[in-house]
Motif scaffolding. Sequence first.
Motif, PDB file in Angstrom:
ATOM      1  N   TYR A   1      -1.160  -0.136   8.085  1.00  0.00           N
ATOM      2  CA  TYR A   1      -1.924  -1.592   9.102  1.00  0.00           C
ATOM      3  C   TYR A   1      -1.899  -0.074  10.562  1.00  0.00           C
ATOM      4  CZ  TYR A   1      -2.247  -4.855   7.015  1.00  0.00           C
ATOM      5  OH  TYR A   1      -1.916  -6.859   5.525  1.00  0.00           O
TER       6      TYR A   1
ATOM      7  N   PRO B   1     -10.209  15.616  -6.283  1.00  0.00           N
ATOM      8  CA  PRO B   1     -11.524  16.326  -5.009  1.00  0.00           C
ATOM      9  C   PRO B   1     -10.679  16.314  -3.624  1.00  0.00           C
ATOM     10  CG  PRO B   1     -12.586  14.374  -5.419  1.00  0.00           C
ATOM     11  CD  PRO B   1     -10.868  14.421  -6.693  1.00  0.00           C
ATOM     12  N   SER B   2     -10.710  17.268  -2.626  1.00  0.00           N
ATOM     13  CA  SER B   2     -10.242  17.418  -1.640  1.00  0.00           C
ATOM     14  C   SER B   2     -10.745  15.949  -0.920  1.00  0.00           C
ATOM     15  CB  SER B   2     -10.723  18.757  -1.190  1.00  0.00           C
ATOM     16  OG  SER B   2     -11.897  18.835  -0.853  1.00  0.00           O
ATOM     17  N   GLY B   3      -9.489  16.096   0.409  1.00  0.00           N
ATOM     18  CA  GLY B   3      -9.666  15.091   1.133  1.00  0.00           C
ATOM     19  C   GLY B   3     -11.155  14.882   1.877  1.00  0.00           C
ATOM     20  N   PRO B   4     -11.978  13.825   3.105  1.00  0.00           N
ATOM     21  CA  PRO B   4     -10.700  12.729   3.337  1.00  0.00           C
ATOM     22  C   PRO B   4     -10.180  11.918   2.112  1.00  0.00           C
ATOM     23  CG  PRO B   4     -13.104  12.423   3.916  1.00  0.00           C
ATOM     24  CD  PRO B   4     -12.810  14.029   3.552  1.00  0.00           C
ATOM     25  N   ASP B   5      -9.626  11.418   2.068  1.00  0.00           N
ATOM     26  CA  ASP B   5      -8.662  10.280   1.018  1.00  0.00           C
ATOM     27  C   ASP B   5      -9.299   9.013   1.650  1.00  0.00           C
ATOM     28  OD1 ASP B   5      -7.160   9.162  -0.477  1.00  0.00           O
ATOM     29  OD2 ASP B   5      -5.605   8.820   0.588  1.00  0.00           O
TER      30      ASP B   5
ATOM     31  N   PHE C   1       1.756   2.550  -3.806  1.00  0.00           N
ATOM     32  CA  PHE C   1       0.852   2.172  -4.702  1.00  0.00           C
ATOM     33  C   PHE C   1       0.416   2.702  -5.941  1.00  0.00           C
ATOM     34  CE2 PHE C   1      -4.170   2.505  -5.490  1.00  0.00           C
ATOM     35  CZ  PHE C   1      -4.408   0.664  -5.881  1.00  0.00           C
ATOM     36  N   ASP C   2       0.628   4.668  -5.579  1.00  0.00           N
ATOM     37  CA  ASP C   2       0.514   5.715  -6.163  1.00  0.00           C
ATOM     38  C   ASP C   2       1.226   5.800  -7.258  1.00  0.00           C
ATOM     39  OD1 ASP C   2      -1.488   6.479  -4.431  1.00  0.00           O
ATOM     40  OD2 ASP C   2      -0.498   7.667  -3.217  1.00  0.00           O
TER      41      ASP C   2
ATOM     42  N   PRO D   1      -7.004   9.530   6.411  1.00  0.00           N
ATOM     43  CA  PRO D   1      -5.830  10.587   6.296  1.00  0.00           C
ATOM     44  C   PRO D   1      -6.618  11.801   5.585  1.00  0.00           C
ATOM     45  CG  PRO D   1      -5.823   8.058   4.965  1.00  0.00           C
ATOM     46  CD  PRO D   1      -7.055   8.753   5.555  1.00  0.00           C
ATOM     47  N   SER D   2      -6.057  12.318   5.600  1.00  0.00           N
ATOM     48  CA  SER D   2      -6.806  13.731   5.193  1.00  0.00           C
ATOM     49  C   SER D   2      -6.183  13.749   3.793  1.00  0.00           C
ATOM     50  CB  SER D   2      -5.309  15.038   5.779  1.00  0.00           C
ATOM     51  OG  SER D   2      -4.083  14.998   5.346  1.00  0.00           O
ATOM     52  N   GLY D   3      -6.630  14.627   2.652  1.00  0.00           N
ATOM     53  CA  GLY D   3      -7.054  14.886   1.275  1.00  0.00           C
ATOM     54  C   GLY D   3      -5.840  14.929   0.297  1.00  0.00           C
ATOM     55  N   PRO D   4      -5.432  15.408  -0.595  1.00  0.00           N
ATOM     56  CA  PRO D   4      -6.680  14.957  -1.443  1.00  0.00           C
ATOM     57  C   PRO D   4      -6.622  13.716  -1.187  1.00  0.00           C
ATOM     58  CG  PRO D   4      -4.361  14.651  -2.942  1.00  0.00           C
ATOM     59  CD  PRO D   4      -4.174  15.194  -1.279  1.00  0.00           C
ATOM     60  N   ASP D   5      -8.889  12.928  -2.231  1.00  0.00           N
ATOM     61  CA  ASP D   5      -9.168  11.939  -2.275  1.00  0.00           C
ATOM     62  C   ASP D   5      -8.567  11.052  -3.328  1.00  0.00           C
ATOM     63  OD1 ASP D   5     -10.848   9.620  -2.532  1.00  0.00           O
ATOM     64  OD2 ASP D   5     -12.492  10.955  -2.180  1.00  0.00           O
ATOM     65  N   ARG D   6      -7.792  10.112  -3.482  1.00  0.00           N
ATOM     66  CA  ARG D   6      -7.292   9.619  -4.376  1.00  0.00           C
ATOM     67  C   ARG D   6      -8.151   8.338  -4.430  1.00  0.00           C
ATOM     68  NH1 ARG D   6      -2.427   7.097  -1.686  1.00  0.00           N
ATOM     69  NH2 ARG D   6      -3.829   6.411  -0.689  1.00  0.00           N
ATOM     70  N   LEU D   7      -9.140   8.338  -4.396  1.00  0.00           N
ATOM     71  CA  LEU D   7     -10.274   7.250  -5.163  1.00  0.00           C
ATOM     72  C   LEU D   7     -10.249   7.312  -6.158  1.00  0.00           C
ATOM     73  CD1 LEU D   7     -11.619   4.600  -4.536  1.00  0.00           C
ATOM     74  CD2 LEU D   7     -13.550   5.687  -3.325  1.00  0.00           C
ATOM     75  N   PRO D   8     -10.914   8.462  -6.257  1.00  0.00           N
ATOM     76  CA  PRO D   8     -11.613   9.462  -7.526  1.00  0.00           C
ATOM     77  C   PRO D   8     -10.370   8.535  -9.044  1.00  0.00           C
ATOM     78  CG  PRO D   8     -12.367  10.782  -6.834  1.00  0.00           C
ATOM     79  CD  PRO D   8     -11.467  10.270  -5.467  1.00  0.00           C
TER      80      PRO D   8
ATOM     81  N   GLY E   1       1.024  -1.229  -0.179  1.00  0.00           N
ATOM     82  CA  GLY E   1       0.556   0.340  -0.237  1.00  0.00           C
ATOM     83  C   GLY E   1       1.260   1.072  -0.026  1.00  0.00           C
TER      84      GLY E   1
ATOM     85  N   LEU F   1      -1.874  -4.658   3.234  1.00  0.00           N
ATOM     86  CA  LEU F   1      -1.227  -3.112   3.150  1.00  0.00           C
ATOM     87  C   LEU F   1      -0.181  -2.430   4.349  1.00  0.00           C
ATOM     88  CD1 LEU F   1      -5.120  -2.557   2.529  1.00  0.00           C
ATOM     89  CD2 LEU F   1      -3.037  -2.058   0.673  1.00  0.00           C
TER      90      LEU F   1
ATOM     91  N   LEU G   1      -8.677   6.709  -8.777  1.00  0.00           N
ATOM     92  CA  LEU G   1      -7.802   5.138  -9.096  1.00  0.00           C
ATOM     93  C   LEU G   1      -9.318   3.910  -9.921  1.00  0.00           C
ATOM     94  CD1 LEU G   1      -6.682   2.306  -8.235  1.00  0.00           C
ATOM     95  CD2 LEU G   1      -7.966   2.170  -6.570  1.00  0.00           C
TER      96      LEU G   1
ATOM     97  N   LEU H   1      -8.988   6.822  -0.032  1.00  0.00           N
ATOM     98  CA  LEU H   1      -7.931   5.028  -0.611  1.00  0.00           C
ATOM     99  C   LEU H   1      -8.171   3.847   0.389  1.00  0.00           C
ATOM    100  CD1 LEU H   1      -7.053   3.642  -3.287  1.00  0.00           C
ATOM    101  CD2 LEU H   1      -5.625   5.152  -3.543  1.00  0.00           C
TER     102      LEU H   1
END
Lengths: 343, 343
Positions: free
Chosen positions: A252, B258-262, A230-231, A258-265, A226, A248, A267, B264
């Motif tokens: 663990y 997008p801003s956080g939270p992250d 991964f990034d 974690p604070s942003g940015p949001d990496r989900l979109p 993780g 990951l 991915l 992922l």
Amino acid sequence: MSDPMTLNQRIVLASRPVGAPTPENFRMERVALPDLADGQVLLKTIFLSLDPYMRGRMSDAPSYAAPVEIGEVMTGGAVSRVERSLNPKFQEGDLVVGATGWQSHSINDGRSIIPIPALPSPSMALGVLGMPGMTAYMGLMDIGQPKAGETLVVAAASGAVGSVVGQVAKIKGLRVVGVAGGADKCRYVVDELGFDACIDHKSADFADELAQACPKGIDIYYENVGGKVFDAVVPLLNPKARIPLCGLIASYNAHEAPSGPDRLPLLQRTLLTKRVRIQGFIVFDDYGDRQPEFLSAMAPWVRDGKVKFREDVVDGLEQAPDAFIGLLEGRNFGKLVVRVSRD
Amino acid sequence: MSDPMTLNQRIVLASRPVGAPTPENFRMERVALPDLADGQVLLKTIFLSLDPYMRGRMSDAPSYAAPVEIGEVMTGGAVSRVERSLNPKFQEGDLVVGATGWQSHSINDGRSIIPIPALPSPSMALGVLGMPGMTAYMGLMDIGQPKAGETLVVAAASGAVGSVVGQVAKIKGLRVVGVAGGADKCRYVVDELGFDACIDHKSADFADELAQACPKGIDIYYENVGGKVFDAVVPLLNPKARIPLCGLIASYNAHEAPSGPDRLPLLQRTLLTKRVRIQGFIVFDDYGDRQPEFLSAMAPWVRDGKVKFREDVVDGLEQAPDAFIGLLEGRNFGKLVVRVSRD
């Protein structure tokens, strides 16, 4: 019949960690073991395995396995010798493997231990021929679907899982790029294990160096870490890439989102546009019935030196908490085991 | 031989959108078509399909398909009638389907169009029996691996893909929960399409309502939306859940991270601890060779009324930009098609 009293040395969970575990989360105890009942065996622990998944068991967050309760013995796989047996299936002196925990002795009814064959070192049953080796093999073969000529990246490349992933992928004809922490580990991964390249994740130019080592992109990323690896991998993924996900460790110890940015979109978009498959697995839950297949492939490779392994052996059960804390920081070099008994 | 001049009405990409597309991103043009060459056919567009993926083609961000260039005709699938043919494989009056774009006429060499059989409406070749229907079917069957008694959730449940996903899952014996925007769409999904439940994503208690509709958790989440539906689904996923990923309409207009939270790390942890499989796919790239299998399953279901469909028909090519903008906002109700010609 009364047994001679056996004093058991054991390490219990004293408190739940917030973030990284500390020595205060563990407590050493000495307790007398009860008499053996019919059908039971008394085991003496020889080698205890330390593995990243144990961090999850220390927390009571929902997970795939029940947490260790406060005051309970820390969970863990180990190789033990049968000291006494009231079970006809086991003889004194037999070596067995099972999840007997962080302790010098244990009592077992024989249903959750299995005998191990003669090995150069019995600790191999905890590493290359045990849970980490099988995790490496099944995730790579079943989810990774390796094809000759493809490029595979694996992190923690000198570790118990990563080292096996990369060597099996080499056997299958892939270009294999490892990621490890520090020059010593990277040198070992390339010179000893035969990877095509190994990138130091502590390097300031890590992402660029990874990209240069993968001129044809990445077809398989075996995810056991993780975090920032991964990034750096995501932009290099090829269409139809596969990501087996077995661990990951980098996150663990995290205890808040974690604070942003949001990496989900990003991915999600990559999964869609590159048609990527990512799949988590737990080796014995998903592939428990395929252990014979694993052993019949891996044992000859190990015997013939095609799959090498390295152990980081720590002496004495009392060292287990510190060694485990170091494992989560990447301090170990090779499969981490604790030698609990020398006799 | 000189042809009588055909005036083609077409919509080109005038500029790339930043965020949501606006009418200014499109431009209507009228141009004379060149003479037909040997082997070519002149097509008159009857129905144009409008689909969310087109938003991606308007951007020049890296994607699975080349972007539409500025000044080029907007890409899109359509049903057309052969007006003239200099190709022995096509006769005047034949109906064909192909990616002929947002225009009233097109010229084709016959290699990228396929004839369509007699259908109650030729527009079905753009929906339930076309790309969206096949997307629904292949993602559900191949990645979703549906099993009777499991629970499936699908968003955009009244749309071209979601409506087919849910109805096929009902045929396969699953509990099916839809998500849609507004009471009208939800009523249609339950009363007409036969889903077990449908949750309005505009509801303030959306996540709670979804959880209540899935008392046994979620085994398959068919992802064609992204955004907050995904967030509500993740905590409900069962072990070994599968997530086919065919679209992310909720984020297509996003133009910055997008801003956080992250989110992922939470997703990764869920994938690992629940042993979840998530896999993106592009229907014709991944399953193009399985179109016969799709049609042989779907055509009888449609004929027998087991799979119903609804079309949202907009009249006139000049309405296409506004209708497409509305599609990205969820304004349509059913498969969105533009009737380009009535004759």
